[in-house]
Motif scaffolding. Sequence first.
Motif, PDB file in Angstrom:
ATOM      1  N   ARG A  21      22.513  86.380  81.354  1.00 39.33           N
ATOM      2  CA  ARG A  21      21.655  85.345  80.575  1.00 39.33           C
ATOM      3  C   ARG A  21      20.426  85.298  79.737  1.00 39.33           C
ATOM      4  O   ARG A  21      20.186  84.895  78.911  1.00 39.33           O
ATOM      5  N   GLU A  22      19.832  86.549  80.410  1.00 43.68           N
ATOM      6  CA  GLU A  22      18.337  86.829  79.372  1.00 43.68           C
ATOM      7  C   GLU A  22      18.757  87.904  78.456  1.00 43.68           C
ATOM      8  O   GLU A  22      17.831  88.277  77.645  1.00 43.68           O
ATOM      9  N   ASP A  23      20.081  88.277  78.412  1.00 44.69           N
ATOM     10  CA  ASP A  23      20.658  88.913  77.103  1.00 44.69           C
ATOM     11  C   ASP A  23      19.968  90.595  77.447  1.00 44.69           C
ATOM     12  O   ASP A  23      19.863  91.179  76.346  1.00 44.69           O
ATOM     13  N   ARG A  24      19.938  90.796  78.614  1.00 47.32           N
ATOM     14  CA  ARG A  24      19.542  92.264  78.894  1.00 47.32           C
ATOM     15  C   ARG A  24      20.946  93.058  79.370  1.00 47.32           C
ATOM     16  O   ARG A  24      21.210  93.282  80.391  1.00 47.32           O
ATOM     17  N   LEU A  25      21.545  92.895  78.512  1.00 47.26           N
ATOM     18  CA  LEU A  25      23.134  93.738  78.440  1.00 47.26           C
ATOM     19  C   LEU A  25      22.868  95.180  79.086  1.00 47.26           C
ATOM     20  O   LEU A  25      23.801  95.723  79.657  1.00 47.26           O
ATOM     21  N   ASP A  26      21.917  95.927  78.811  1.00 45.95           N
ATOM     22  CA  ASP A  26      21.446  97.189  79.202  1.00 45.95           C
ATOM     23  C   ASP A  26      21.392  97.266  80.848  1.00 45.95           C
ATOM     24  O   ASP A  26      21.898  98.232  81.464  1.00 45.95           O
ATOM     25  N   VAL A  27      20.813  96.249  81.221  1.00 43.19           N
ATOM     26  CA  VAL A  27      20.592  96.037  82.716  1.00 43.19           C
ATOM     27  C   VAL A  27      21.875  95.842  83.276  1.00 43.19           C
ATOM     28  O   VAL A  27      22.430  96.140  84.344  1.00 43.19           O
ATOM     29  N   ALA A  28      22.426  94.685  82.792  1.00 45.56           N
ATOM     30  CA  ALA A  28      23.655  93.999  83.305  1.00 45.56           C
ATOM     31  C   ALA A  28      24.722  95.161  83.524  1.00 45.56           C
ATOM     32  O   ALA A  28      25.539  95.183  84.376  1.00 45.56           O
ATOM     33  N   GLU A  29      24.862  96.142  82.420  1.00 44.57           N
ATOM     34  CA  GLU A  29      25.716  97.341  82.617  1.00 44.57           C
ATOM     35  C   GLU A  29      25.618  97.860  83.891  1.00 44.57           C
ATOM     36  O   GLU A  29      26.702  98.448  84.646  1.00 44.57           O
ATOM     37  N   HIS A  30      24.419  98.453  84.227  1.00 44.82           N
ATOM     38  CA  HIS A  30      24.129  98.923  85.490  1.00 44.82           C
ATOM     39  C   HIS A  30      24.639  98.479  86.389  1.00 44.82           C
ATOM     40  O   HIS A  30      25.045  99.002  87.746  1.00 44.82           O
ATOM     41  N   LEU A  31      24.242  97.132  86.679  1.00 47.96           N
ATOM     42  CA  LEU A  31      24.450  96.038  87.729  1.00 47.96           C
ATOM     43  C   LEU A  31      25.860  95.877  87.904  1.00 47.96           C
ATOM     44  O   LEU A  31      26.519  96.134  89.122  1.00 47.96           O
ATOM     45  N   LEU A  32      26.751  96.051  86.755  1.00 45.48           N
ATOM     46  CA  LEU A  32      28.102  95.802  86.763  1.00 45.48           C
ATOM     47  C   LEU A  32      28.623  97.247  87.513  1.00 45.48           C
ATOM     48  O   LEU A  32      29.601  97.211  88.362  1.00 45.48           O
ATOM     49  N   ARG A  33      28.138  98.366  87.082  1.00 44.05           N
ATOM     50  CA  ARG A  33      28.725  99.678  87.767  1.00 44.05           C
ATOM     51  C   ARG A  33      28.216  99.465  89.303  1.00 44.05           C
ATOM     52  O   ARG A  33      29.101 100.322  90.025  1.00 44.05           O
ATOM     53  N   ALA A  34      27.101  99.040  89.591  1.00 41.66           N
ATOM     54  CA  ALA A  34      26.805  98.881  90.954  1.00 41.66           C
ATOM     55  C   ALA A  34      27.761  98.178  91.791  1.00 41.66           C
ATOM     56  O   ALA A  34      28.067  98.343  92.939  1.00 41.66           O
ATOM     57  N   LEU A  35      28.407  97.136  91.186  1.00 45.54           N
ATOM     58  CA  LEU A  35      29.453  96.383  91.850  1.00 45.54           C
ATOM     59  C   LEU A  35      30.626  97.060  91.988  1.00 45.54           C
ATOM     60  O   LEU A  35      31.235  96.982  92.945  1.00 45.54           O
ATOM     61  N   GLU A  36      30.905  97.750  90.686  1.00 42.69           N
ATOM     62  CA  GLU A  36      32.285  98.428  90.849  1.00 42.69           C
ATOM     63  C   GLU A  36      32.186  99.586  91.909  1.00 42.69           C
ATOM     64  O   GLU A  36      33.435  99.704  92.706  1.00 42.69           O
ATOM     65  N   ALA A  37      31.093 100.238  91.985  1.00 47.98           N
ATOM     66  CA  ALA A  37      30.981 101.361  93.128  1.00 47.98           C
ATOM     67  C   ALA A  37      30.904 100.497  94.599  1.00 47.98           C
ATOM     68  O   ALA A  37      31.662 101.233  95.394  1.00 47.98           O
ATOM     69  N   SER A  38      30.448  99.409  94.694  1.00 51.23           N
ATOM     70  CA  SER A  38      30.215  98.833  96.166  1.00 51.23           C
ATOM     71  C   SER A  38      31.457  98.266  96.323  1.00 51.23           C
ATOM     72  O   SER A  38      31.755  97.707  97.647  1.00 51.23           O
ATOM     73  N   SER A  39      32.555  97.693  95.566  1.00 48.75           N
ATOM     74  CA  SER A  39      33.602  97.171  95.676  1.00 48.75           C
ATOM     75  C   SER A  39      34.738  98.108  96.220  1.00 48.75           C
ATOM     76  O   SER A  39      35.658  98.349  95.416  1.00 48.75           O
ATOM     77  N   LYS A  40      35.049  97.897  97.506  1.00 54.82           N
ATOM     78  CA  LYS A  40      36.171  98.862  97.931  1.00 54.82           C
ATOM     79  C   LYS A  40      37.422  98.088  98.234  1.00 54.82           C
ATOM     80  O   LYS A  40      38.496  98.686  98.123  1.00 54.82           O
ATOM     81  N   GLU A  41      37.288  96.868  98.721  1.00 58.43           N
ATOM     82  CA  GLU A  41      38.448  96.159  99.101  1.00 58.43           C
ATOM     83  C   GLU A  41      39.405  95.730  97.685  1.00 58.43           C
ATOM     84  O   GLU A  41      38.610  95.426  96.649  1.00 58.43           O
ATOM     85  N   SER A  42      40.649  95.903  97.668  1.00 61.04           N
ATOM     86  CA  SER A  42      41.276  95.626  96.657  1.00 61.04           C
ATOM     87  C   SER A  42      42.487  94.858  97.118  1.00 61.04           C
ATOM     88  O   SER A  42      42.997  94.890  98.246  1.00 61.04           O
ATOM     89  N   ASP A  43      43.389  94.346  95.968  1.00 52.76           N
ATOM     90  CA  ASP A  43      44.909  93.894  96.435  1.00 52.76           C
ATOM     91  C   ASP A  43      45.660  95.199  96.352  1.00 52.76           C
ATOM     92  O   ASP A  43      45.371  96.436  96.241  1.00 52.76           O
ATOM     93  N   ASP A  44      46.819  94.669  96.485  1.00 48.90           N
ATOM     94  CA  ASP A  44      48.042  95.760  96.334  1.00 48.90           C
ATOM     95  C   ASP A  44      48.040  96.651  94.924  1.00 48.90           C
ATOM     96  O   ASP A  44      48.269  97.810  94.912  1.00 48.90           O
TER      97      ASP A  44
END
Length: 83
Positions: A21-44
């Motif tokens: 929302r704040e147009d801080r896409l540089d920060v958003a990218e790092h946060l997205l990577r953190a979510l990707e790293a922490s998301s272990k559960e997945s479907d088949d």
Amino acid sequence: MADRIDKLERSILALFQSACREDRLDVAEHLLRALEASSKESDDGGLPCARRPLADAYLTIARPRSKRDARRHPWISRGGDPS
């Protein structure tokens, strides 16, 4: 422990959405990577579960941007690279 991870992921998601929302896409990218790293559960298929914070982050990215954002960043509306 799963509750603590879920709380952490929800907190990261909130920060990610705020950065977008704040147009801080540089920060958003790092946060997205953190979510990707922490998301272990997945479907088949190896995809994040539908209500997981990572899936919500991807939905945030996929939502159409406003016309104001398209004027500030014309390459977004064209789907191209800013260079």
